[in-house]
Design a protein around this motif. Structure first.
Motif, PDB file in Angstrom:
ATOM      1  N   MET A   1       0.866  -1.174   0.000  1.00  0.00           N
ATOM      2  CA  MET A   1       0.000   0.000   0.000  1.00  0.00           C
ATOM      3  C   MET A   1       0.902   1.222   0.000  1.00  0.00           C
ATOM      4  O   MET A   1       1.819   1.305   0.812  1.00  0.00           O
ATOM      5  CB  MET A   1      -0.889   0.009   1.236  1.00  0.00           C
ATOM      6  CG  MET A   1      -1.900  -1.111   1.235  1.00  0.00           C
ATOM      7  SD  MET A   1      -2.734  -1.254   2.820  1.00  0.00           S
ATOM      8  CE  MET A   1      -1.748  -2.558   3.542  1.00  0.00           C
ATOM      9  N   VAL A   2       0.624   2.139  -0.903  1.00  0.00           N
ATOM     10  CA  VAL A   2       1.410   3.365  -1.015  1.00  0.00           C
ATOM     11  C   VAL A   2       0.434   4.527  -1.040  1.00  0.00           C
ATOM     12  O   VAL A   2      -0.611   4.464  -1.694  1.00  0.00           O
ATOM     13  CB  VAL A   2       2.270   3.363  -2.302  1.00  0.00           C
ATOM     14  CG1 VAL A   2       3.032   4.668  -2.452  1.00  0.00           C
ATOM     15  CG2 VAL A   2       3.209   2.167  -2.323  1.00  0.00           C
ATOM     16  N   ASN A   3       0.780   5.592  -0.314  1.00  0.00           N
ATOM     17  CA  ASN A   3      -0.068   6.776  -0.279  1.00  0.00           C
ATOM     18  C   ASN A   3       0.855   7.987  -0.295  1.00  0.00           C
ATOM     19  O   ASN A   3       1.713   8.107   0.568  1.00  0.00           O
ATOM     20  CB  ASN A   3      -0.926   6.756   0.994  1.00  0.00           C
ATOM     21  CG  ASN A   3      -1.912   7.888   1.048  1.00  0.00           C
ATOM     22  OD1 ASN A   3      -1.609   9.019   0.700  1.00  0.00           O
ATOM     23  ND2 ASN A   3      -3.109   7.576   1.515  1.00  0.00           N
ATOM     24  N   ASN A   4       0.682   8.848  -1.287  1.00  0.00           N
ATOM     25  CA  ASN A   4       1.522  10.046  -1.372  1.00  0.00           C
ATOM     26  C   ASN A   4       0.799  11.294  -0.880  1.00  0.00           C
ATOM     27  O   ASN A   4       1.258  12.408  -1.091  1.00  0.00           O
ATOM     28  CB  ASN A   4       2.035  10.249  -2.800  1.00  0.00           C
ATOM     29  CG  ASN A   4       0.946  10.630  -3.779  1.00  0.00           C
ATOM     30  OD1 ASN A   4      -0.227  10.756  -3.426  1.00  0.00           O
ATOM     31  ND2 ASN A   4       1.322  10.805  -5.038  1.00  0.00           N
ATOM     32  N   GLY A   5      -0.335  11.106  -0.225  1.00  0.00           N
ATOM     33  CA  GLY A   5      -1.106  12.230   0.292  1.00  0.00           C
ATOM     34  C   GLY A   5      -2.244  12.640  -0.620  1.00  0.00           C
ATOM     35  O   GLY A   5      -3.212  13.246  -0.172  1.00  0.00           O
TER      36      GLY A   5
ATOM     37  N   ASN B   1      -2.184 -10.007  -8.921  1.00  0.00           N
ATOM     38  CA  ASN B   1      -1.416  -9.179  -9.850  1.00  0.00           C
ATOM     39  C   ASN B   1      -2.248  -7.955 -10.260  1.00  0.00           C
ATOM     40  O   ASN B   1      -2.398  -7.653 -11.429  1.00  0.00           O
ATOM     41  CB  ASN B   1      -0.967  -9.979 -11.074  1.00  0.00           C
ATOM     42  CG  ASN B   1       0.119  -9.253 -11.837  1.00  0.00           C
ATOM     43  OD1 ASN B   1       0.870  -8.475 -11.278  1.00  0.00           O
ATOM     44  ND2 ASN B   1       0.178  -9.504 -13.139  1.00  0.00           N
ATOM     45  N   GLN B   2      -2.778  -7.273  -9.248  1.00  0.00           N
ATOM     46  CA  GLN B   2      -3.705  -6.174  -9.468  1.00  0.00           C
ATOM     47  C   GLN B   2      -3.291  -4.959  -8.654  1.00  0.00           C
ATOM     48  O   GLN B   2      -2.834  -5.079  -7.520  1.00  0.00           O
ATOM     49  CB  GLN B   2      -5.107  -6.617  -9.048  1.00  0.00           C
ATOM     50  CG  GLN B   2      -6.163  -5.576  -9.209  1.00  0.00           C
ATOM     51  CD  GLN B   2      -7.530  -6.084  -8.763  1.00  0.00           C
ATOM     52  OE1 GLN B   2      -7.634  -7.087  -8.061  1.00  0.00           O
ATOM     53  NE2 GLN B   2      -8.577  -5.392  -9.164  1.00  0.00           N
ATOM     54  N   VAL B   3      -3.471  -3.781  -9.246  1.00  0.00           N
ATOM     55  CA  VAL B   3      -3.223  -2.520  -8.550  1.00  0.00           C
ATOM     56  C   VAL B   3      -4.535  -1.738  -8.519  1.00  0.00           C
ATOM     57  O   VAL B   3      -5.160  -1.528  -9.559  1.00  0.00           O
ATOM     58  CB  VAL B   3      -2.141  -1.666  -9.249  1.00  0.00           C
ATOM     59  CG1 VAL B   3      -1.972  -0.328  -8.551  1.00  0.00           C
ATOM     60  CG2 VAL B   3      -0.825  -2.403  -9.321  1.00  0.00           C
ATOM     61  N   LEU B   4      -4.954  -1.336  -7.328  1.00  0.00           N
ATOM     62  CA  LEU B   4      -6.127  -0.481  -7.173  1.00  0.00           C
ATOM     63  C   LEU B   4      -5.626   0.930  -6.888  1.00  0.00           C
ATOM     64  O   LEU B   4      -4.782   1.129  -6.018  1.00  0.00           O
ATOM     65  CB  LEU B   4      -7.002  -0.963  -6.014  1.00  0.00           C
ATOM     66  CG  LEU B   4      -7.536  -2.377  -6.135  1.00  0.00           C
ATOM     67  CD1 LEU B   4      -8.260  -2.772  -4.857  1.00  0.00           C
ATOM     68  CD2 LEU B   4      -8.465  -2.496  -7.332  1.00  0.00           C
ATOM     69  N   ILE B   5      -6.142   1.898  -7.627  1.00  0.00           N
ATOM     70  CA  ILE B   5      -5.710   3.291  -7.486  1.00  0.00           C
ATOM     71  C   ILE B   5      -6.912   4.118  -7.060  1.00  0.00           C
ATOM     72  O   ILE B   5      -7.988   4.028  -7.661  1.00  0.00           O
ATOM     73  CB  ILE B   5      -5.138   3.832  -8.814  1.00  0.00           C
ATOM     74  CG1 ILE B   5      -3.972   2.952  -9.284  1.00  0.00           C
ATOM     75  CG2 ILE B   5      -4.708   5.282  -8.662  1.00  0.00           C
ATOM     76  CD1 ILE B   5      -3.491   3.261 -10.682  1.00  0.00           C
ATOM     77  N   ASN B   6      -6.723   4.901  -6.009  1.00  0.00           N
ATOM     78  CA  ASN B   6      -7.801   5.746  -5.495  1.00  0.00           C
ATOM     79  C   ASN B   6      -7.272   7.138  -5.215  1.00  0.00           C
ATOM     80  O   ASN B   6      -6.135   7.300  -4.778  1.00  0.00           O
ATOM     81  CB  ASN B   6      -8.362   5.180  -4.179  1.00  0.00           C
ATOM     82  CG  ASN B   6      -9.111   3.898  -4.393  1.00  0.00           C
ATOM     83  OD1 ASN B   6     -10.111   3.872  -5.084  1.00  0.00           O
ATOM     84  ND2 ASN B   6      -8.622   2.832  -3.794  1.00  0.00           N
ATOM     85  N   ASP B   7      -8.117   8.141  -5.436  1.00  0.00           N
ATOM     86  CA  ASP B   7      -7.801   9.493  -4.996  1.00  0.00           C
ATOM     87  C   ASP B   7      -8.044   9.546  -3.499  1.00  0.00           C
ATOM     88  O   ASP B   7      -8.997   8.951  -2.994  1.00  0.00           O
ATOM     89  CB  ASP B   7      -8.691  10.522  -5.686  1.00  0.00           C
ATOM     90  CG  ASP B   7      -8.389  10.652  -7.171  1.00  0.00           C
ATOM     91  OD1 ASP B   7      -7.218  10.433  -7.552  1.00  0.00           O
ATOM     92  OD2 ASP B   7      -9.313  10.966  -7.940  1.00  0.00           O
ATOM     93  N   VAL B   8      -7.194  10.255  -2.799  1.00  0.00           N
ATOM     94  CA  VAL B   8      -7.387  10.464  -1.370  1.00  0.00           C
ATOM     95  C   VAL B   8      -8.282  11.690  -1.224  1.00  0.00           C
ATOM     96  O   VAL B   8      -7.961  12.761  -1.747  1.00  0.00           O
ATOM     97  CB  VAL B   8      -6.036  10.681  -0.650  1.00  0.00           C
ATOM     98  CG1 VAL B   8      -6.261  11.021   0.816  1.00  0.00           C
ATOM     99  CG2 VAL B   8      -5.154   9.449  -0.798  1.00  0.00           C
ATOM    100  N   ALA B   9      -9.418  11.525  -0.573  1.00  0.00           N
ATOM    101  CA  ALA B   9     -10.358  12.631  -0.405  1.00  0.00           C
ATOM    102  C   ALA B   9      -9.698  13.748   0.395  1.00  0.00           C
ATOM    103  O   ALA B   9      -9.036  13.491   1.401  1.00  0.00           O
ATOM    104  CB  ALA B   9     -11.615  12.143   0.304  1.00  0.00           C
ATOM    105  N   GLN B  10      -9.867  14.975  -0.067  1.00  0.00           N
ATOM    106  CA  GLN B  10      -9.279  16.123   0.624  1.00  0.00           C
ATOM    107  C   GLN B  10      -9.837  16.186   2.043  1.00  0.00           C
ATOM    108  O   GLN B  10     -11.023  16.058   2.275  1.00  0.00           O
ATOM    109  CB  GLN B  10      -9.576  17.410  -0.118  1.00  0.00           C
ATOM    110  CG  GLN B  10      -8.867  18.581   0.502  1.00  0.00           C
ATOM    111  CD  GLN B  10      -8.742  19.734  -0.481  1.00  0.00           C
ATOM    112  OE1 GLN B  10      -9.158  19.642  -1.609  1.00  0.00           O
ATOM    113  NE2 GLN B  10      -8.145  20.805  -0.028  1.00  0.00           N
TER     114      GLN B  10
END
Length: 186
Positions: free
Chosen positions: A93-97, A108-117
């Motif tokens: 899990m990676v989160n850049n803010g 073999n899957q990547v889930l990408i989500n926007d982090v809610a402000q």
């Protein structure tokens, strides 16, 4: 570990996150009462002063209504509001803010989500701004895994908090966290 604040259900599960830092502990009398708010502020100051850190952890999640339990371990790296968690089971899990990525090796899957402000990650609940979000109810000296620790029990100030109750076990001298228990109401 959920990165989003989702709707609440009545199903409970507990996540235990043991963080092993390897610091020497100071002596504190067993059962010694400690001022909870003061100790929590000291823990908070300690982690707010750290620019970045890396730690091994063990996680145990229990699901009382289903009777199940899940154990994981891995490495967490934290810098500001950014973090990377590499689980020994191959999940990362990676989160850049602003964006979070969850990689599952088995799928073999990547889930990408926007982090809610304005949203908070679980690292905020453990390492930063605890006194802003939680009321320290009780703190007491105790023995934990052969070393002295201060157990701090906290309740969320916001009834819709991701983790309504959090318990931290900390070094009585350095204020480093040995273990955290987060109770998630999802």
């Amino acid at each position: 570990l959920s990165m989003m604040n989702t709707s609440r259900s009545r199903r409970h599960h507990m996540a235990y996150l043991s963080i092993i830092f390897g610091f020497a502990s100071a002596s504190t009398a067993l059962g010694q009462n400690v001022n909870p708010a003061s100790h929590l502020r000291s823990v908070e100051r300690t982690y707010n002063a750290i620019n970045a850190f890396e730690a091994r952890f063990d996680q145990q999640m229990t699901f009382p209504y289903g009777g199940g339990m899940l154990r994981n371990s891995g490495l967490i790296r934290l810098q500001g509001d950014q973090y990377r968690i590499d689980m020994d089971n191959g999940q990362s899990m990676v989160n850049n803010g602003t964006t979070s990525w969850v990689y599952t090796k088995n799928d073999n899957q990547v889930l990408i989500n926007d982090v809610a402000q304005g949203s908070r990650s679980f690292t905020d609940y453990i390492f930063r701004d605890q006194s802003k979000n939680y009321s320290a109810e009780r703190a007491e000296g105790m023995q934990l895994d052969g070393r002295m620790a201060i157990e701090i029990q906290m309740s969320a100030r916001d009834e819709m908090a991701m983790f309504p109750t959090v318990t931290l076990w900390t070094d009585p001298q350095t204020f480093h966290i040995y273990r955290a228990r987060l109770v998630d109401m999802n």
